[in-house]
Each structure stands twice: as structure tokens, then as C-alpha cells.
Design an enzyme around this catalytic site. Structure first.
Site, PDB file in Angstrom:
ATOM      1  N   PRO A   1       0.823  -1.224   0.000  1.00  8.99           N
ATOM      2  CA  PRO A   1       0.000   0.000   0.000  1.00  8.99           C
ATOM      3  C   PRO A   1       0.858   1.277   0.000  1.00  8.99           C
ATOM      4  CG  PRO A   1      -0.930  -1.616   1.494  1.00  8.99           C
ATOM      5  CD  PRO A   1       0.355  -2.198   0.987  1.00  8.99           C
TER       6      PRO A   1
ATOM      7  N   ALA B   1       4.219   1.395  -0.984  1.00 10.51           N
ATOM      8  CA  ALA B   1       5.460   1.240  -1.770  1.00 10.51           C
ATOM      9  C   ALA B   1       5.152   0.639  -3.129  1.00 10.51           C
ATOM     10  CB  ALA B   1       6.457   0.355  -1.021  1.00 10.51           C
TER      11      ALA B   1
ATOM     12  N   GLU C   1      11.669  -6.868 -18.755  1.00  4.89           N
ATOM     13  CA  GLU C   1      10.262  -6.707 -18.378  1.00  4.89           C
ATOM     14  C   GLU C   1       9.644  -5.562 -19.192  1.00  4.89           C
ATOM     15  OE1 GLU C   1       9.791  -6.668 -14.144  1.00  4.89           O
ATOM     16  OE2 GLU C   1       7.845  -5.683 -14.287  1.00  4.89           O
TER      17      GLU C   1
ATOM     18  N   GLY D   1     -17.333   6.553 -32.269  1.00  5.76           N
ATOM     19  CA  GLY D   1     -18.486   7.316 -31.777  1.00  5.76           C
ATOM     20  C   GLY D   1     -19.088   6.635 -30.553  1.00  5.76           C
TER      21      GLY D   1
ATOM     22  N   GLU E   1       6.182   8.123 -15.926  1.00  7.05           N
ATOM     23  CA  GLU E   1       7.020   9.134 -15.240  1.00  7.05           C
ATOM     24  C   GLU E   1       8.345   8.505 -14.800  1.00  7.05           C
ATOM     25  OE1 GLU E   1       3.759   8.587 -14.508  1.00  7.05           O
ATOM     26  OE2 GLU E   1       3.036  10.347 -15.591  1.00  7.05           O
TER      27      GLU E   1
HETATM   28  C1  FAD Z   1      -3.589  -4.415 -12.440  1.00  2.00           C
HETATM   29  C2  FAD Z   1      -2.318  -4.279 -11.666  1.00  2.00           C
HETATM   30  C3  FAD Z   1      -1.445  -5.371 -11.595  1.00  2.00           C
HETATM   31  C4  FAD Z   1      -0.266  -5.268 -10.855  1.00  2.00           C
HETATM   32  N1  FAD Z   1       0.534  -6.374 -10.704  1.00  2.00           N
HETATM   33  C5  FAD Z   1       1.574  -6.330  -9.832  1.00  2.00           C
HETATM   34  C6  FAD Z   1       2.307  -7.514  -9.499  1.00  2.00           C
HETATM   35  O1  FAD Z   1       2.050  -8.607 -10.021  1.00  2.00           O
HETATM   36  N2  FAD Z   1       3.292  -7.424  -8.573  1.00  2.00           N
HETATM   37  C7  FAD Z   1       3.628  -6.247  -7.965  1.00  2.00           C
HETATM   38  O2  FAD Z   1       4.521  -6.238  -7.134  1.00  2.00           O
HETATM   39  N3  FAD Z   1       2.962  -5.099  -8.276  1.00  2.00           N
HETATM   40  C8  FAD Z   1       1.941  -5.114  -9.175  1.00  2.00           C
HETATM   41  N4  FAD Z   1       1.233  -3.974  -9.455  1.00  2.00           N
HETATM   42  C9  FAD Z   1       1.643  -2.715  -8.849  1.00  2.00           C
HETATM   43  C10 FAD Z   1       2.235  -1.723  -9.832  1.00  2.00           C
HETATM   44  O3  FAD Z   1       3.513  -2.152 -10.234  1.00  2.00           O
HETATM   45  C11 FAD Z   1       2.259  -0.345  -9.143  1.00  2.00           C
HETATM   46  O4  FAD Z   1       0.911   0.073  -9.045  1.00  2.00           O
HETATM   47  C12 FAD Z   1       3.095   0.655  -9.885  1.00  2.00           C
HETATM   48  O5  FAD Z   1       4.454   0.352  -9.776  1.00  2.00           O
HETATM   49  C13 FAD Z   1       2.873   2.091  -9.342  1.00  2.00           C
HETATM   50  O6  FAD Z   1       3.045   2.121  -7.967  1.00  2.00           O
HETATM   51  P1  FAD Z   1       1.906   2.821  -7.038  1.00  2.00           P
HETATM   52  O7  FAD Z   1       0.596   2.223  -7.393  1.00  2.00           O
HETATM   53  O8  FAD Z   1       2.346   2.715  -5.631  1.00  2.00           O
HETATM   54  O9  FAD Z   1       1.875   4.317  -7.480  1.00  2.00           O
HETATM   55  P2  FAD Z   1       2.902   5.452  -6.992  1.00  2.00           P
HETATM   56  O10 FAD Z   1       4.276   4.941  -6.996  1.00  2.00           O
HETATM   57  O11 FAD Z   1       2.374   6.022  -5.696  1.00  2.00           O
HETATM   58  O12 FAD Z   1       2.722   6.522  -8.140  1.00  2.00           O
HETATM   59  C14 FAD Z   1       1.653   7.505  -8.154  1.00  2.00           C
HETATM   60  C15 FAD Z   1       2.010   8.524  -9.250  1.00  2.00           C
HETATM   61  O13 FAD Z   1       3.233   9.168  -8.869  1.00  2.00           O
HETATM   62  C16 FAD Z   1       4.140   9.122  -9.944  1.00  2.00           C
HETATM   63  N5  FAD Z   1       5.516   9.084  -9.457  1.00  2.00           N
HETATM   64  C17 FAD Z   1       6.065   8.192  -8.606  1.00  2.00           C
HETATM   65  N6  FAD Z   1       7.374   8.452  -8.426  1.00  2.00           N
HETATM   66  C18 FAD Z   1       7.666   9.535  -9.202  1.00  2.00           C
HETATM   67  C19 FAD Z   1       8.846  10.279  -9.461  1.00  2.00           C
HETATM   68  N7  FAD Z   1      10.029   9.938  -8.923  1.00  2.00           N
HETATM   69  N8  FAD Z   1       8.766  11.340 -10.311  1.00  2.00           N
HETATM   70  C20 FAD Z   1       7.591  11.698 -10.873  1.00  2.00           C
HETATM   71  N9  FAD Z   1       6.438  11.020 -10.672  1.00  2.00           N
HETATM   72  C21 FAD Z   1       6.474   9.945  -9.843  1.00  2.00           C
HETATM   73  C22 FAD Z   1       3.774   7.849 -10.699  1.00  2.00           C
HETATM   74  O14 FAD Z   1       4.253   7.883 -12.018  1.00  2.00           O
HETATM   75  C23 FAD Z   1       2.254   7.886 -10.613  1.00  2.00           C
HETATM   76  O15 FAD Z   1       1.764   8.717 -11.629  1.00  2.00           O
HETATM   77  C24 FAD Z   1       0.071  -4.046 -10.221  1.00  2.00           C
HETATM   78  C25 FAD Z   1      -0.797  -2.940 -10.336  1.00  2.00           C
HETATM   79  C26 FAD Z   1      -1.983  -3.064 -11.016  1.00  2.00           C
HETATM   80  C27 FAD Z   1      -2.919  -1.886 -11.042  1.00  2.00           C
END
Ligand code: FAD
Length: 386
Positions: free
Chosen positions: A127, A129, A241, A338, A366
Site C-alpha cells: 500500500p 510502496a 520486463e 463514436g 514518469e
Molecule cells: C492491475 C495491476 C497489476 C499489478 N501487478 C503487480 C504484481 O504482479 N506485482 C507487484 O509487485 N505489483 C503489481 N502492481 C503494482 C504496480 O507495479 C504499481 O501500481 C506501480 O508500480 C505504481 O506504484 P503505485 O501504485 O504505488 O503508485 P505510486 O508509486 O504512488 O505513483 C503515483 C504517481 O506518482 C508518480 N511518481 C512516482 N514516483 C515519481 C517520481 N520519482 N517522479 C515523478 N512522478 C512519480 C507515478 O508515475 C504515478 O503517476 C500491479 C498494479 C496493477 C494496477
């Protein structure tokens, strides 16, 4: 003309037939139930469509030509079966055993994975990270003969179906946020529980789940590589990846282009086909150009990867550009359909919502720009004029 061997073309045809008979017809049901049948992995394994790369002694074909993975990505997208996350199993998680596992671990896990009897997932995100893994709270405490795993993960693909999950957790949370262990957590281990199968905007057939670890005793035999080095292991696989993500995204873009092309040729507006409007011609011409040029770059990167020359920078550029092109194409596709483009009976509509994740997953756009931008201002940068 793209560069695939005759054998690879035959593989493509066979895999296409497999998808058409064994997977595609069941997709509506899988979407309704929020998960694919486990059976699909086994059937694919039986026919040699899961892990191709492991050596024959582990049940694979031992063929490391990355074009096979590219074919699998392209055909899965073409068939509209991308939610069956076989590539995650075969190519994103499986190689952890090959690259960092010892002989005993390879023998114990790889054959079941190749057959599709053991389904794989990888759990990094929490949640608090995602992009920044150093914010991870899960811990793996060294207890002598085992590691004690505590924490929770979220958004884990194959999270419900998975039999084996590679879990990243901190080994020295007080002093070193980058010291991670990669632990092989198996179905049935005490303290390992699954939470909800999460309700998503798209990709409804993909089981994306929360996982919980409460005092899970993970034996030392289930640690991949050296504990503490997990962060570097995770980073090592990222270029590939991102190439995989890019290959899928550009295949999706071409698929969306083809279905939109068909639609605008049939749809009549103001007494003529929509395809005869200059706006349609120009917009479609732009997308055709962007997709084709990107495809050439992806194919080039696949060839370089086969020679062991794919760089992190290149992987980031591919992921960034291919998913952005995919997004522009899907948006245009919906627009040109449409009102029909907003209706679920038209595949473009579901593709639009399902693909939205591609600019976030496996490193957001990003983060890709951050990686590329960092290199632009370092001594890694080289101009064609240098
Ligand atoms: C359908 C789905 C499947 C997934 N499958 C997996 C899986 O199998 N295993 C796993 O471990 N994870 C999985 N994930 C997690 C996914 O890898 C993360 O959601 C993703 O890495 C983004 O992390 P976050 O959701 O914490 O967003 P955040 O890291 O909180 O990002 C929020 C926003 O901030 C921006 N941001 C973050 N850092 C910076 C920066 N340094 N500069 C500018 N902008 C920034 C991001 O680009 C984004 O727009 C999955 C997610 C989804 C939705």
C-alpha cells in the site's frame, strides 16, 4: 517483412489456434468470474506454450530466442486474451529461478512451472510502496534456519491462482532500505493468506489480489540467491520486463488500429464512409506511422536482447513510447467509433479500459522518463555526432 524463422511462424500458428480453441471462447466467463481457470495454464503447459526457455532437463525447450516470447505477447493481444497473464508466469517470474535459484530450487520448481501445474506470481508492491520500493514495510528476519516473513502486499497479479509467490521483504529495515530478500512462498505455508480479488477498471479476468504474511516461517532453502541482494535482482530483470510490456503494447495498438480501420470503412456519415473524411485519414495516417516506426524499434530491441545487449535505457524508452502510442491509438479508436466505442459489445471499449494500466504497471511513464532523463545528463549519453 519481419524477421521470424519458419519454425517460429509455425509456433505462431499453433499458439494462435490454441488461443482460439482453448482460451478465447472462455474469456467472457473468465471476466464474469474475475479469474481464469487454472486449467488454462496446464493446457498451455501440455502443448509447450508456457516456459519455453528452461533447459530440457527441467521440461522446457531450452530455446532462448526472445522472438518466441514476442510471438506469445503479440498473439495473446491479438486474441484479446491479455488478461490471462501467462507472460507474467513464464517470463517475468519464472526466470528468477533460472537467474538466482540454486540447482535444488530449479529442480524443485521449474518442471511444475513448465507444465502449468505450479502458477507463479511476484509480490513487491505494498500500500505504501510502488514506484519507490525502498518504502516497503514487509520484513524477513533471519531466525537461523528460516526467515520470519511479516507484511502485506497489494495489486498482485495471479494473486489468487498463484501456487508460488516470490515475495520481496526487507532484511535490515532499520539500517538499509535497499537490503531485500526474495523469498519463495508456497501455497499452504502457515500464516500466508490471500485477501480480496480486487475490483478493477478493466482486465476483469485477471486475478489481482492482496496477500498477507503473518509470521510465515520461510525455510532457508526457499531464499533466492543471497538475502539482502534482492533489490539488485529485481532491477536486473527490468529491461526485459519493459521490452515485454512494449512488445505487448505495440501489438495492442496495431490490433486497435485494425479494428478501427475496419469500423471507419463500414460506418457511413454524411453520405460517405467515415474513412473518406480527411480527419479520419490524417489521424489514422499518423497512428499507422507511429505504430510502424515503434514496431521496428521493438523488433530491433528484441534482436539486441538476443545478443545480450539490451540496456535499461532502451527498455525504458520502449516501455514509455509503446504504451503512450497504444494509449493514443485506443483513444482515437474509441473516438472514431463514436457512441459505439463506449459500448462494451465493441472490443475497442474494453481494450480502452483494460490498457489504461499499461502506462502505470511495470514502471510508470514518469519513472521511465526519470530513468531516461538521468542518462541524458550523465556520461552514459552519447550523441550520434560523437
Ligand atoms: C492491475 C495491476 C497489476 C499489478 N501487478 C503487480 C504484481 O504482479 N506485482 C507487484 O509487485 N505489483 C503489481 N502492481 C503494482 C504496480 O507495479 C504499481 O501500481 C506501480 O508500480 C505504481 O506504484 P503505485 O501504485 O504505488 O503508485 P505510486 O508509486 O504512488 O505513483 C503515483 C504517481 O506518482 C508518480 N511518481 C512516482 N514516483 C515519481 C517520481 N520519482 N517522479 C515523478 N512522478 C512519480 C507515478 O508515475 C504515478 O503517476 C500491479 C498494479 C496493477 C494496477
Amino acid at each position: 517483412m519481419r524477421n521470424f524463422t519458419e519454425e517460429q511462424q509455425m509456433f505462431r500458428d499453433a499458439y494462435r489456434k490454441f488461443l482460439e480453441s482453448e482460451v478465447q471462447p472462455h474469456m467472457p466467463r473468465f471476466r464474469e468470474q474475475g479469474i481464469v481457470d487454472r486449467d488454462i495454464f496446464r493446457k498451455a503447459g501440455d502443448q509447450g506454450f508456457l516456459m519455453i526457455w528452461p533447459e530440457e532437463k527441467y521440461g522446457g525447450m531450452g530455446d532462448r530466442d526472445f522472438r518466441y516470447e514476442q510471438i506469445i505477447m503479440e498473439e495473446t493481444c491479438r486474441a484479446g486474451c491479455g488478461e490471462w497473464f501467462n507472460t507474467l508466469h513464464s517470463r517475468l517470474v519464472g526466470p528468477y529461478f533460472e537467474n538466482f535459484g540454486n540447482e535444488e530450487q530449479k529442480q524443485r520448481f521449474l518442471p511444475g512451472c513448465v507444465k502449468g501445474e505450479t502458477i507463479l506470481a511476484v509480490a513487491m508492491t505494498e500500500p505504501d510502496a510502488g514506484s519507490d520500493l525502498s518504502g516497503m514495510r514487509s520484513t524477513a528476519r533471519d531466525m537461523g534456519d528460516h526467515f520470519l516473513l511479516n507484511g502485506s502486499k497489494t495489486y498482485i497479479s495471479n494473486g489468487i491462482n498463484a501456487d508460488v509467490v516470490i515475495v520481496a521483504a526487507k532484511t535490515d529495515p532499520e539500517n538499509n532500505p535497499y537490503a531485500l530478500a526474495l523469498l519463495i512462498v508456497e501455497r499452504g505455508m502457515e500464516g500466508f493468506e490471500r485477501g480480496r480479488n480486487l475490483d478493477k477498471m478493466g482486465m476483469h479476468a485477471q486475478d489481482t489480489a492482496e496477500l498477507f504474511f503473518n509470521d510465515v516461517k520461510v525455510p532457508k532453502e526457499n531464499v533466492l540467491g543471497e538475502p539482502g541482494k534482492g533489490f539488485f535482482y529485481l532491477m536486473e530483470g527490468l529491461a526485459e520486463e519493459r521490452l515485454i510490456s512494449g512488445a505487448g503494447a505495440i501489438a495492442n495498438a496495431r490490433m486497435a488500429f485494425d479494428m478501427t480501420r475496419q469500423f471507419v470503412m463500414e460506418r457511413k456519415v454524411f453520405g460517405k464512409p467515415l474513412s473518406k473524411m480527411q480527419n479520419t485519414e490524417f489521424k489514422m495516417a499518423e497512428m499507422d506511422t507511429e505504430i510502424e516506426i515503434m514496431q521496428v524499434y521493438v523488433d530491433h530491441a528484441v534482436a539486441l536482447h538476443n545478443e545480450g545487449k539490451l540496456t535499461a535505457n532502451m527498455g525504458a524508452k520502449i516501455k514509455l513510447q509503446a504504451t503512450e502510442i497504444e494509449w493514443r491509438m485506443l483513444d482515437l479508436g474509441v473516438q472514431l467509433h463514436g457512441g459505439a466505442g463506449y459500448m462494451m459489445e465493441y472490443p475497442i471499449s474494453y481494450m480502452f479500459t483494460s490498457s489504461r494500466i499499461n502506462r502505470i504497471l511495470a514502471g510508470s511513464s514518469e519513472i521511465m522518463k526519470y530513468i531516461i532523463g538521468r542518462d541524458v545528463f550523465s556520461d552514459k549519453y552519447s550523441s550520434m555526432f560523437d
